[in-house]
Design a protein around this motif. Structure first.
Motif, PDB file in Angstrom:
ATOM      1  N   ALA A 208       8.600  -2.697  -0.610  1.00 57.77           N
ATOM      2  CA  ALA A 208       7.271  -1.716  -0.564  1.00 57.77           C
ATOM      3  C   ALA A 208       7.479  -0.712   0.303  1.00 57.77           C
ATOM      4  O   ALA A 208       7.274   0.412   0.085  1.00 57.77           O
ATOM      5  CB  ALA A 208       6.057  -2.765  -0.367  1.00 57.77           C
ATOM      6  N   ALA A 276       8.923  -2.659  -8.957  1.00 59.95           N
ATOM      7  CA  ALA A 276       9.144  -1.679  -8.200  1.00 59.95           C
ATOM      8  C   ALA A 276      10.076  -0.465  -9.014  1.00 59.95           C
ATOM      9  O   ALA A 276       9.891   0.375  -8.974  1.00 59.95           O
ATOM     10  CB  ALA A 276      10.441  -2.220  -7.233  1.00 59.95           C
ATOM     11  N   PRO A 350       3.028   0.496  -4.528  1.00 60.40           N
ATOM     12  CA  PRO A 350       3.878  -0.499  -3.740  1.00 60.40           C
ATOM     13  C   PRO A 350       2.781  -1.442  -2.666  1.00 60.40           C
ATOM     14  O   PRO A 350       3.207  -2.209  -2.515  1.00 60.40           O
ATOM     15  CB  PRO A 350       4.762   0.384  -3.000  1.00 60.40           C
TER      16      PRO A 350
END
Ligand SMILES: NC(=O)C1=CN([C@@H]2O[C@H](COP(=O)(O)OP(=O)(O)OC[C@H]3O[C@@H](n4cnc5c(N)ncnc54)[C@H](OP(=O)(O)O)[C@@H]3O)[C@@H](O)[C@H]2O)C=CC1
Ligand SMILES: CC(C)=CCC[C@@H](C)[C@H]1CC=C2C3=C(CC[C@@]21C)[C@@]1(C)CC[C@H](O)C(C)(C)[C@@H]1CC3
Length: 404
Positions: A208, A276, A350
């Motif tokens: 993240a 992601a 994130p």
């Protein structure tokens, strides 16, 4: 008018300190009370002042280095044009080299994260002092150098909005320098320090944290690569340089735009590769719209017969300038804002969905862009009259197709 400005001058720094304090607190509640109120010892540090002044000095020195190009700004009231150095990307690269050298020589970059509060404090103090000097400087400036707003006669309001349009010390343009250098480059440096600190605390930076750092570095790198485009934004062509911009550029941008990375340091979030990838895709879509729209308009404004834009449909206006009605600018009236907002979403995702705090930027930015869009609309209506009305008829949505 003056009361509103005074309230904002208290509210904006208070919000920034609130965010800085809440981001490091356990519950990290955007709307909750801060965990504690910092005493003077937490806010004031002579080292932070020294570091901040060194940073400003370093960026000013980079600004003064020979530039690959000198660009001309928009025509001013007195029919002259100012010249600006295009070396912002060079300043970013030189800063990266210097920081890289420092880190390899043992500079504890992660320690910067411990100094965010006193640094934010000195940045705010600098913004106040700087705005006061700018206000005084404007008292002796010729009328032609004053901004259209910010000269109401109410000293608090004028101090807040800024009286002079392009305050300069010799050829050093204060507003142009502040808009792109210390704050934007400072933002990515703070992000990097947070990444380094996370690696020190947990062995390696989280996925993240990598994403947030990567996305925001792309945004800042882009701003500096296309630095010349900032010369046509309303901040440079229309707004005075006062407390709002000085504080926004020097304090607000580096210390609140790095909020997601600050949050992640104290609240690590698991992120799967599949998620992601989706977030990277969202950022890429946002970036393509943002860059595509901004470049299309800039290319068209520079040379309407450039082959990349020559085939687009346009509306003629009484000023002799034309408005694009197809391509990105035929989709909504501010496609660049849409792309920017999509990227803002990708920067928050994130951080997960357990907290509202990392979404502060998205909320604030939506409000800023809606207000900015309304101001721009007003100015375009004044400039282009009926042609602008025709553009609004043909492109009815402002920022989000079929919604707004
Ligand atoms: N991250 C942040 O905090 C912030 C980011 N931004 C970003 O900065 C960028 C610049 O934004 P901003 O300066 O507000 O505005 P824009 O770049 O959208 O510029 C608006 C101007 O573009 C011209 N224009 C509008 N419509 C058309 C058209 N159809 N065809 C041709 N020209 C047109 C008009 O000027 P003219 O006709 O005179 O050329 C208008 O005044 C945006 O991408 C925005 O998202 C902005 C604020 C804060
Ligand atoms: C709440 C508060 C203090 C508001 C002040 C607003 C400023 C923070 C913003 C006004 C316009 C800005 C722009 C950018 C950063 C934020 C401020 C200064 C910008 C430099 C970000 C990068 C973009 O690519 C840009 C260069 C187009 C952009 C220009 C406007």
């Amino acid at each position: 008018m003056g009361w509103g400005a005074a309230a904002l001058m208290l509210l904006l720094p208070a919000t920034m300190f609130h965010l800085l304090l809440v981001a490091r607190s356990g519950p990290a509640r955007l709307l909750g009370l801060p965990p504690y109120l910092p005493g003077p010892e937490a806010l004031w540090s002579p080292w932070a002042l020294l570091l901040w002044l060194t940073w400003l000095g370093l960026q000013a020195a980079f600004y003064l280095l020979p530039a690959r190009k000198m660009a001309e700004g928009q025509e001013l009231k007195d029919k002259t044009r100012l010249r600006y150095p295009i070396n912002g990307f060079q300043a970013l690269v030189l800063t990266a080299l210097l920081v890289g050298l420092g880190v390899s020589a043992g500079l504890p970059l992660g320690m910067l994260t411990e100094m965010l509060l006193p640094l934010a404090f000195v940045a705010t103090l600098t913004a106040f002092i700087f705005s006061l000097l700018l206000y005084l400087k404007a008292l002796i400036a010729p009328a032609s150098a004053l901004a259209p707003g910010g000269n109401s006669g109410n000293p608090i309001y004028d101090f807040f909005l800024g009286r002079e349009l392009n305050p300069r010390i010799c050829s050093f343009d204060c507003k142009y320098f502040c808009e792109l250098r210390p704050g934007l480059i400072g933002w990515v440096l703070i992000n990097l320090a947070l990444l380094v600190q996370e690696a020190e605390l947990r062995g390696s930076p989280s996925l993240a944290m990598w994403l947030v750092n990567g996305f925001q570095l792309l945004y800042v790198g882009d701003a500096l690569w296309y630095e010349e485009a900032v010369l046509t934004t309303m901040d440079i062509t229309h707004d005075g340089f006062g407390f709002m911009l000085a504080f926004g550029d020097l304090a607000w941008v580096p210390f609140t735009y790095s909020l997601q990375a600050q949050f992640l340091l104290y609240h690590p979030q698991p992120l799967e590769l599949s998620m992601a990838s989706v977030i990277c895709l969202i950022n890429a879509v946002g970036y393509c719209i943002f860059r595509g729209a901004n470049s299309q308009k800039n290319t068209f404004r520079k040379n309407p017969s450039d082959p990349r834009v020559a085939g687009l449909e346009t509306i003629s206006t009484a000023t002799g300038r034309q408005l694009l009605v197809s391509g990105w600018w035929g989709m909504v009236r501010h496609p660049n804002y849409l792309g920017d907002l999509i990227m803002a979403l990708a920067w928050s995702l994130p951080c997960g969905v357990s907290h509202l705090l990392p979404y502060f930027y998205l909320l604030y930015f939506t409000a800023l862009l809606v207000h900015r869009e309304a101001r721009d609309e007003q100015q375009c209506l004044q400039k282009y009259g009926l042609a602008w009305r025709e553009y609004c008829r043909r492109v009815p949505y402002r920022i989000v197709p079929y919604i707004y």
